[in-house]
Design a protein around this motif. Structure first.
Motif: not given
Length: 125
Positions: A1-21
């Motif tokens: 089965q072909l599947q994509l799973v995202e992760s890495g989201g969340g709450l961040v303050q303006p000017g901050g950083s996140l890395r999504l996978c």
């Protein structure tokens, strides 16, 4: 089965950083073009970034150019979206999507036929 799973989201303050996978299973990502999209409540799904099958073939929406970076780790079968200098208007559910061939319209969501479930990004102080 072909599947994509995202992760890495969340709450961040303006000017901050996140890395999504975006992790793939059932297929190898290096044979696919990958897009990152986002959708805020009441708004249309918006293309954010694209990574083609060839190395260095990337594209960004004007709204994120210079702040977001898309990359691949083929050994981990994962695509990343590094998001820096986040703004409140970046808040949305972020999705990764895949298509076997490089699409003509790389940031058009209907160009893709395999989608993850999404991950929420909230930018707020």
């Amino acid at each position: 089965q072909l599947q994509l799973v995202e992760s890495g989201g969340g709450l961040v303050q303006p000017g901050g950083s996140l890395r999504l996978c975006c992790a793939a299973s059932g297929f190898t990502l290096d044979s696919y073009a990958i897009g990152w999209f986002r959708q805020a409540p009441g708004k249309e799904r918006e293309g954010v970034s694209f990574s083609g099958r060839s190395a260095g073939n990337t594209y960004y929406a004007d709204s994120v150019k210079g702040r977001f970076t898309i990359s691949r780790d083929n050994a981990k079968n994962t695509v990343y979206l590094q998001m820096n200098r986040l703004k409140p208007e970046d808040a949305a559910v972020y999705y990764c999507a895949a298509i076997r061939a490089n699409p003509l319209r790389v940031l058009y969501w209907k160009s893709y036929d395999l989608w993850g479930q999404g991950t929420q990004v909230t930018v707020s102080s």
